[in-house]
Write a protein that holds these residues in place. Structure first.
Motif, short mmCIF file in Angstrom:
data_model
loop_
_atom_site.label_atom_id
_atom_site.label_comp_id
_atom_site.label_asym_id
_atom_site.label_seq_id
_atom_site.Cartn_x
_atom_site.Cartn_y
_atom_site.Cartn_z
N ASN A 54 16.96 5.74 11.46
CA ASN A 54 16.98 4.33 11.04
C ASN A 54 15.82 3.60 11.69
N ASN A 55 14.72 3.57 10.96
CA ASN A 55 13.49 2.97 11.48
C ASN A 55 13.25 1.55 10.99
N GLY A 56 14.28 0.95 10.41
CA GLY A 56 14.15 -0.42 9.92
C GLY A 56 13.79 -0.51 8.46
N ASP A 57 13.58 0.63 7.80
CA ASP A 57 13.28 0.62 6.37
C ASP A 57 14.47 0.03 5.61
N PRO A 58 14.20 -0.75 4.55
CA PRO A 58 15.28 -1.37 3.78
C PRO A 58 16.31 -0.38 3.24
N VAL A 59 15.95 0.88 3.06
CA VAL A 59 16.90 1.86 2.53
C VAL A 59 18.12 1.99 3.44
N PHE A 60 17.96 1.70 4.73
CA PHE A 60 19.07 1.83 5.66
C PHE A 60 20.05 0.66 5.57
N ASP A 61 19.73 -0.32 4.72
CA ASP A 61 20.65 -1.41 4.45
C ASP A 61 21.56 -1.08 3.27
N ASN A 62 21.32 0.08 2.65
CA ASN A 62 22.10 0.51 1.49
C ASN A 62 23.18 1.49 1.95
N PRO A 63 24.45 1.07 1.99
CA PRO A 63 25.52 1.93 2.50
C PRO A 63 25.64 3.27 1.77
N GLU A 64 25.43 3.26 0.47
CA GLU A 64 25.53 4.50 -0.29
C GLU A 64 24.44 5.47 0.11
N ALA A 65 23.22 4.95 0.27
CA ALA A 65 22.10 5.80 0.68
C ALA A 65 22.32 6.35 2.08
N VAL A 66 22.82 5.50 2.97
CA VAL A 66 23.07 5.94 4.35
C VAL A 66 24.15 7.02 4.38
N GLU A 67 25.16 6.88 3.53
CA GLU A 67 26.21 7.90 3.47
C GLU A 67 25.65 9.24 3.02
N LEU A 122 23.65 14.98 5.78
CA LEU A 122 22.72 16.06 6.10
C LEU A 122 22.75 16.44 7.58
N SER A 123 23.26 15.57 8.42
CA SER A 123 23.27 15.81 9.85
C SER A 123 24.57 16.46 10.29
N ALA A 124 24.47 17.29 11.33
CA ALA A 124 25.68 17.90 11.90
C ALA A 124 26.62 16.83 12.46
N PHE A 125 26.07 15.69 12.86
CA PHE A 125 26.86 14.61 13.42
C PHE A 125 27.35 13.63 12.36
N LYS A 126 26.94 13.86 11.12
CA LYS A 126 27.36 13.04 9.97
C LYS A 126 27.00 11.56 10.14
N ARG A 127 25.80 11.34 10.61
CA ARG A 127 25.25 10.00 10.69
C ARG A 127 23.74 10.09 10.73
N VAL A 128 23.07 8.97 10.56
CA VAL A 128 21.61 8.96 10.69
C VAL A 128 21.26 8.72 12.15
N GLY A 129 20.09 9.15 12.55
CA GLY A 129 19.65 8.96 13.92
C GLY A 129 19.18 7.54 14.18
N GLU A 130 19.11 7.20 15.43
CA GLU A 130 18.59 5.90 15.86
C GLU A 130 17.24 6.10 16.55
N VAL A 131 16.38 5.11 16.44
CA VAL A 131 15.05 5.18 17.04
C VAL A 131 15.15 5.47 18.54
N SER A 132 16.10 4.85 19.21
CA SER A 132 16.22 5.04 20.65
C SER A 132 16.52 6.49 21.01
N GLU A 133 17.22 7.20 20.13
CA GLU A 133 17.57 8.60 20.40
C GLU A 133 16.33 9.49 20.35
N VAL A 134 15.45 9.21 19.40
CA VAL A 134 14.19 9.94 19.32
C VAL A 134 13.30 9.58 20.52
N ALA A 135 13.25 8.28 20.84
CA ALA A 135 12.42 7.82 21.95
C ALA A 135 12.85 8.44 23.28
N ASP A 136 14.15 8.63 23.46
CA ASP A 136 14.63 9.26 24.69
C ASP A 136 14.10 10.68 24.83
N ILE A 137 14.08 11.41 23.72
CA ILE A 137 13.59 12.79 23.74
C ILE A 137 12.09 12.82 24.04
#
Length: 255
Positions: free
Chosen positions: A196-209, A214-229
């Protein structure tokens, strides 16, 4: 002492999204951060303001990577900014994050020569030249991180040009690692998945679902999670890791 106290960093494409998140995290860890941007000066200044509000130090550097002379312009700005803030042009950390990403939907039959040229110029050629020319500023024991993408390890035909160019970036990591090792400089790839990088697509619940599935955690990642790595890989704690591909896709590539 903060992990990156007395260290300096350059993050390309740091005016928004994952690049901004990385810049904020490196500054939080104590680094003085050069915030590179292409066109959106206001957004880059906002990144700097966020860093300064949290007690960190940063400055903006404009350069349109992929264009002729952009790497030299960027490094000139980095030298000037670091010297002003720290008294030295030493660059401890280089994060190659800037990327041409706007070609989703361009499947193999619709990829043009212009699209390929643009992808490779920004996503592969510019990082290579930046590493090559920045090495005179990077001291022994420095760290380089190339930001790739999970699409290089899975089939997404509508992103073929982007994936091809990011795969080339990963080859830079692999082949530069033994060259840089005698100086104890690490170079690694971090590959985010759907974030979730702030792109408008992440405001669409159907698209986010759909993306979450696709993720093993069944959610999209957050910028902070990538930044931590990235912050870990760019620190001395990761000094025994080089030439690696770090899967930061939240298990998207597990199949």
């Amino acid at each position: 002492m903060s992990r990156l106290e007395n260290r300096t960093a350059l993050v390309t494409g740091a005016s928004r999204g994952i690049g901004r998140g990385i810049a904020l995290r490196l500054a939080q860890d104590g680094a003085v951060v050069a915030v590179n941007y292409t066109n959106n000066e206001a957004a880059a200044k906002e990144t700097v303001a966020l860093i300064e509000e949290a007690g960190g130090r940063a400055f903006t550097v404009q350069a349109s990577l992929g264009e002729a002379g952009a790497v030299e312009k960027l490094l000139d700005g980095v030298r000037a900014g670091l010297t002003e803030l720290t008294g030295s042009a030493t660059l401890d950390i280089l994060i190659n994050n800037a990327a041409a990403t706007g070609f989703a939907g361009a499947g193999p039959s619709s990829v043009t020569e212009e699209i390929l040229d643009n992808c490779y110029a920004i996503n592969a050629k510019a990082p290579f030249l930046l590493i090559q020319k920045a090495l005179e500023l990077i001291p022994d024991g420095g760290h380089i991180v190339n930001i790739s993408s999970g699409v290089t390890h899975a089939a997404f035909p509508i992103q073929i040009a982007y994936a091809m160019s990011k795969a080339a970036l990963e080859q830079i990591t692999l082949h530069m690692a033994p060259v840089l090792a005698p100086r104890n400089i690490t170079i690694n790839t971090v590959a985010p998945g759907i974030t979730n990088n702030g792109d408008p697509v992440f405001d669409n619940p159907e698209a986010v679902e759909q993306m979450s599935a696709l993720s093993a955690f069944k959610r999209v990642g957050e910028v902070s999670e990538v930044a931590d790595i990235v912050a870990f890989v760019a620190s001395d704690e990761a000094r025994w890791i080089t030439g690696s591909f770090v899967d930061a896709t939240g298990g998207t590539l597990l199949g």
